[in-house]
Design an enzyme around this catalytic site. Structure first.
Site, PDB file in Angstrom:
ATOM      1  N   HIS A 169       2.230  13.556 -29.429  1.00  0.00           N
ATOM      2  CA  HIS A 169       1.529  12.136 -29.119  1.00  0.00           C
ATOM      3  C   HIS A 169       1.178  11.694 -30.490  1.00  0.00           C
ATOM      4  CE1 HIS A 169      -0.717   9.161 -26.777  1.00  0.00           C
ATOM      5  NE2 HIS A 169      -1.578   9.152 -27.874  1.00  0.00           N
ATOM      6  N   ARG A 229       0.843  -1.203  -0.056  1.00  0.00           N
ATOM      7  CA  ARG A 229      -0.063   0.013  -0.130  1.00  0.00           C
ATOM      8  C   ARG A 229       0.771   1.323   0.034  1.00  0.00           C
ATOM      9  NH1 ARG A 229      -2.992  -3.166   3.554  1.00  0.00           N
ATOM     10  NH2 ARG A 229      -4.824  -4.001   2.245  1.00  0.00           N
ATOM     11  N   GLU A 289      -2.610  17.857 -10.930  1.00  0.00           N
ATOM     12  CA  GLU A 289      -2.984  18.244 -12.500  1.00  0.00           C
ATOM     13  C   GLU A 289      -4.475  18.652 -11.986  1.00  0.00           C
ATOM     14  OE1 GLU A 289      -2.378  15.352 -15.327  1.00  0.00           O
ATOM     15  OE2 GLU A 289      -1.520  17.158 -16.549  1.00  0.00           O
ATOM     16  N   LYS A 298       4.670  11.737 -10.984  1.00  0.00           N
ATOM     17  CA  LYS A 298       3.864  10.986 -11.849  1.00  0.00           C
ATOM     18  C   LYS A 298       4.645   9.720 -12.203  1.00  0.00           C
ATOM     19  CE  LYS A 298       0.852  14.454 -14.471  1.00  0.00           C
ATOM     20  NZ  LYS A 298       0.491  14.492 -16.045  1.00  0.00           N
ATOM     21  N   LYS A 337      10.055  23.128 -13.365  1.00  0.00           N
ATOM     22  CA  LYS A 337       8.985  21.916 -12.888  1.00  0.00           C
ATOM     23  C   LYS A 337       8.646  21.879 -11.718  1.00  0.00           C
ATOM     24  CE  LYS A 337       7.357  17.455 -13.962  1.00  0.00           C
ATOM     25  NZ  LYS A 337       7.243  16.256 -14.622  1.00  0.00           N
ATOM     26  N   HIS A 348      10.478  10.123 -27.754  1.00  0.00           N
ATOM     27  CA  HIS A 348       9.564  11.067 -27.231  1.00  0.00           C
ATOM     28  C   HIS A 348      10.017  12.335 -27.274  1.00  0.00           C
ATOM     29  CE1 HIS A 348       6.722  12.656 -24.400  1.00  0.00           C
ATOM     30  NE2 HIS A 348       7.437  12.972 -23.687  1.00  0.00           N
ATOM     31  N   ARG A 362      -0.382  22.798 -14.191  1.00  0.00           N
ATOM     32  CA  ARG A 362       0.534  21.541 -14.737  1.00  0.00           C
ATOM     33  C   ARG A 362       0.251  21.086 -16.082  1.00  0.00           C
ATOM     34  NH1 ARG A 362       2.490  16.786 -10.836  1.00  0.00           N
ATOM     35  NH2 ARG A 362       3.772  15.653 -12.299  1.00  0.00           N
ATOM     36  N   GLU A 417      12.719  18.802 -23.798  1.00  0.00           N
ATOM     37  CA  GLU A 417      11.923  19.105 -22.491  1.00  0.00           C
ATOM     38  C   GLU A 417      12.570  20.492 -22.085  1.00  0.00           C
ATOM     39  OE1 GLU A 417       9.138  17.581 -21.969  1.00  0.00           O
ATOM     40  OE2 GLU A 417       9.188  15.595 -22.876  1.00  0.00           O
ATOM     41  N   HIS A 439       3.029  18.153 -26.568  1.00  0.00           N
ATOM     42  CA  HIS A 439       2.715  17.070 -26.087  1.00  0.00           C
ATOM     43  C   HIS A 439       1.501  16.359 -27.003  1.00  0.00           C
ATOM     44  CE1 HIS A 439       5.959  17.148 -23.338  1.00  0.00           C
ATOM     45  NE2 HIS A 439       6.067  16.002 -23.200  1.00  0.00           N
ATOM     46  N   ASN A 472       2.311  20.101 -20.779  1.00  0.00           N
ATOM     47  CA  ASN A 472       2.088  19.144 -22.084  1.00  0.00           C
ATOM     48  C   ASN A 472       2.252  20.137 -23.306  1.00  0.00           C
ATOM     49  OD1 ASN A 472       1.382  16.905 -20.619  1.00  0.00           O
ATOM     50  ND2 ASN A 472      -0.900  17.777 -20.232  1.00  0.00           N
TER      51      ASN A 472
HETATM   52  P1  NAD Z   1      14.338   5.419 -21.294  1.00  0.00           P
HETATM   53  O1  NAD Z   1      14.356   5.255 -19.548  1.00  0.00           O
HETATM   54  O2  NAD Z   1      14.174   4.202 -22.053  1.00  0.00           O
HETATM   55  O3  NAD Z   1      15.865   6.023 -21.325  1.00  0.00           O
HETATM   56  C1  NAD Z   1      16.445   6.180 -22.796  1.00  0.00           C
HETATM   57  C2  NAD Z   1      17.575   5.222 -23.119  1.00  0.00           C
HETATM   58  O4  NAD Z   1      18.870   5.499 -22.513  1.00  0.00           O
HETATM   59  C3  NAD Z   1      17.490   3.637 -22.591  1.00  0.00           C
HETATM   60  O5  NAD Z   1      17.956   2.766 -23.541  1.00  0.00           O
HETATM   61  C4  NAD Z   1      18.249   3.861 -21.442  1.00  0.00           C
HETATM   62  O6  NAD Z   1      18.773   2.413 -21.121  1.00  0.00           O
HETATM   63  C5  NAD Z   1      19.423   4.555 -21.884  1.00  0.00           C
HETATM   64  N1  NAD Z   1      20.095   5.431 -20.601  1.00  0.00           N
HETATM   65  C6  NAD Z   1      19.575   5.982 -19.877  1.00  0.00           C
HETATM   66  N2  NAD Z   1      20.378   6.688 -18.862  1.00  0.00           N
HETATM   67  C7  NAD Z   1      21.652   6.402 -19.725  1.00  0.00           C
HETATM   68  C8  NAD Z   1      23.016   6.563 -19.225  1.00  0.00           C
HETATM   69  N3  NAD Z   1      23.362   7.445 -18.288  1.00  0.00           N
HETATM   70  N4  NAD Z   1      23.953   6.154 -19.905  1.00  0.00           N
HETATM   71  C9  NAD Z   1      23.715   5.085 -20.865  1.00  0.00           C
HETATM   72  N5  NAD Z   1      22.450   4.743 -21.523  1.00  0.00           N
HETATM   73  C10 NAD Z   1      21.326   5.300 -20.603  1.00  0.00           C
HETATM   74  O7  NAD Z   1      13.829   6.598 -21.509  1.00  0.00           O
HETATM   75  P2  NAD Z   1      13.664   8.142 -20.921  1.00  0.00           P
HETATM   76  O8  NAD Z   1      13.760   9.016 -22.385  1.00  0.00           O
HETATM   77  O9  NAD Z   1      14.561   8.254 -20.009  1.00  0.00           O
HETATM   78  O10 NAD Z   1      12.447   8.167 -20.468  1.00  0.00           O
HETATM   79  C11 NAD Z   1      11.134   7.958 -21.180  1.00  0.00           C
HETATM   80  C12 NAD Z   1      10.006   7.511 -20.295  1.00  0.00           C
HETATM   81  O11 NAD Z   1       9.739   8.456 -19.448  1.00  0.00           O
HETATM   82  C13 NAD Z   1       8.646   7.358 -21.012  1.00  0.00           C
HETATM   83  O12 NAD Z   1       8.105   5.931 -20.581  1.00  0.00           O
HETATM   84  C14 NAD Z   1       7.974   8.460 -20.518  1.00  0.00           C
HETATM   85  O13 NAD Z   1       6.556   7.929 -20.560  1.00  0.00           O
HETATM   86  C15 NAD Z   1       8.438   8.860 -19.237  1.00  0.00           C
HETATM   87  N6  NAD Z   1       8.056  10.201 -18.863  1.00  0.00           N
HETATM   88  C16 NAD Z   1       7.348  10.319 -17.569  1.00  0.00           C
HETATM   89  C17 NAD Z   1       7.184  11.611 -17.090  1.00  0.00           C
HETATM   90  C18 NAD Z   1       6.587  11.731 -15.637  1.00  0.00           C
HETATM   91  O14 NAD Z   1       6.505  12.706 -15.395  1.00  0.00           O
HETATM   92  N7  NAD Z   1       6.542  10.667 -14.884  1.00  0.00           N
HETATM   93  C19 NAD Z   1       7.493  12.562 -17.932  1.00  0.00           C
HETATM   94  C20 NAD Z   1       8.217  12.296 -19.085  1.00  0.00           C
HETATM   95  C21 NAD Z   1       8.433  11.336 -19.460  1.00  0.00           C
HETATM   96 ZN    ZN Z   2       7.453  14.726 -22.312  1.00  0.00          ZN
END
Ligand code: NAD
Ligand code: ZN
Length: 367
Positions: free
Chosen positions: A252, A120, A236, A142, A226, A266, A241, A184, A248, A245
């Site tokens: 998307h 929980r 949100e 999030k 942020k 992304h 917040r 971003e 986005h 977007n």
């Molecule tokens: P990811 O976690 O897949 O990382 C991108 C790639 O880089 C992966 O292959 C990873 O293994 C590699 N990597 C990461 N750090 C590294 C490092 N220091 N050295 C070498 N390789 C490294 O993707 P991301 O772009 O970090 O995040 C995308 C995700 O985040 C999506 O799922 C998206 O929905 C989510 N997201 C969430 C929020 C939120 O508010 N929670 C906001 C934006 C995005």
């Molecule tokens: Zn984003």
């Protein structure tokens, strides 16, 4: 730099510096009650960062326990969640314990969500290693997984206890990922801080190229932006917040059209989406065409694509617009769009007609 995230219930700090992972034990010690420390990461990050993290924790008398998941969006799934939860239960993690999330947004979102439902709700610490995770996903609480119905449809608001954004991690991040995360960063300037946007125009190439001082500034200013927005609108509900977007909704649609694949990351989609939001705002007479061109210019100078006609998509304006209808931001039949009055002044508009957006996208696809 230390940036506070000031929330009603529980505030926490985001540290932005070099050397944080090499000294992770020292920074996490106030939160760790037991010798055994569960750490979730992915295979790419483990290859680069397991060694230093292990050394720091073991050197301080901790016993790190590792779950290394395959890299990629696939880990943020029902299967990935089940595997993570079962492993945490095997580790006998209890409610007051902290789980460490070492990786990009995928690992952060998955670990945060697992933490939110395990017993929980137990605690977690974000150790974001991608630029996107440092400036965006690790801050704000999030958490989510993807399901066959769409991305991030199952999740929770669950704030971390601490975020350590180590600038050294960016040294091992592939350049394409770095550029995507930079979209971003730029977003914070475009949506609410013209001076920061102008700073990005001047220094974006230096941030990408690896200048340490510039990276420190880019990440900490982004996190501060942020944190401010999240503090204003943690769940949100007030609309503040929603400005995050920006880019986005268009983005998307592009991600959906390209199958959420490596064809378009992304951040790359967000960069294009921001340009489309700016150009569409100009088309509506809200934004000056010169400002729309500046947004595109800043994206271009970071080495990111600026034209959706270059993506080679087999789509028309209507098929793209249809993807927007399935976006989770869709609320009570209207599609909220973030538009621009000027660079640094984004606002939420609920009057956008989808047919008009489709016509605009047709022109963009042909240009
Ligand atoms: P990811 O976690 O897949 O990382 C991108 C790639 O880089 C992966 O292959 C990873 O293994 C590699 N990597 C990461 N750090 C590294 C490092 N220091 N050295 C070498 N390789 C490294 O993707 P991301 O772009 O970090 O995040 C995308 C995700 O985040 C999506 O799922 C998206 O929905 C989510 N997201 C969430 C929020 C939120 O508010 N929670 C906001 C934006 C995005
Ligand atoms: Zn984003």
């Amino acid at each position: 730099a230390v940036i506070p995230v000031a929330l009603a219930g529980r505030s926490y700090q985001v540290m932005v510096e070099a050397g944080l992972l090499a000294n992770v034990a020292e920074h996490c010690a106030p939160f760790l009650r037991k010798a055994r420390v569960p750490i979730i990461t992915d295979a790419n990050v483990a290859q680069q960062w397991r060694g230093p993290v292990e050394a720091s924790l073991a050197g301080a008398g901790y016993e790190p326990q590792w779950l290394v998941l395959p890299a990629g969006e696939g880990a943020k799934s029902w299967d990935g969640l089940a595997r993570t939860i079962d492993w945490l239960l095997e580790q006998e993690v209890e409610r007051g314990d902290h789980i460490l999330a070492l990786g990009g947004g995928v690992i952060g979102d998955l670990t945060g969500f697992a933490a939110s439902i395990l017993k929980r709700g137990c605690s977690f610490i974000q150790l974001p290693t991608s630029l996107l995770a440092q400036v965006d996903s690790s801050v704000g609480g999030k958490t989510a997984i993807n399901t066959p119905a769409g991305k991030n449809l199952v999740g929770a608001f669950h704030q971390p206890s601490l975020v350590l954004a180590d600038l050294d991690a960016l040294e091992t991040l592939p350049t394409r990922q770095l550029r995507a995360g930079y979209a971003e960063v730029l977003k914070y300037g475009v949506l609410g801080d013209r001076a920061f946007f102008e700073w990005c125009e001047e220094h974006g190439t230096g941030v990408i190229a690896g200048d340490r001082v510039l990276r420190q500034q880019a990440v900490s200013r982004s996190v501060a932006a942020k944190a401010r927005i999240v503090a204003e609108d943690e769940r949100e509900t007030t609309g503040a917040r929603a400005l995050l977007n920006l880019g986005h909704t268009f983005g998307h649609a592009l991600e959906a059209e390209t199958g959420f694949s490596d064809r378009l990351l992304h951040g790359e989609a967000v960069a294009l989406g921001m340009i489309l939001a700016a150009r569409y705002s100009a088309r509506l007479g809200l934004l000056s065409p010169a400002d729309a061109a500046r947004v595109a210019g800043a994206v271009r100078s970071a080495g990111l694509e600026t034209e959706i006609s270059a993506l080679g998509m087999d789509a028309d304006g209507h098929s793209l617009a249809r993807h927007m209808l399935h976006d989770k931001k869709m609320d009570a039949g209207t599609l909220p769009f973030i538009l621009l009055r000027s660079i640094g002044a984004a606002f939420l508009d609920r009057t956008v007609a989808l047919d008009d957006v489709a016509a605009f996208l047709d022109e963009e696809l042909r240009s």
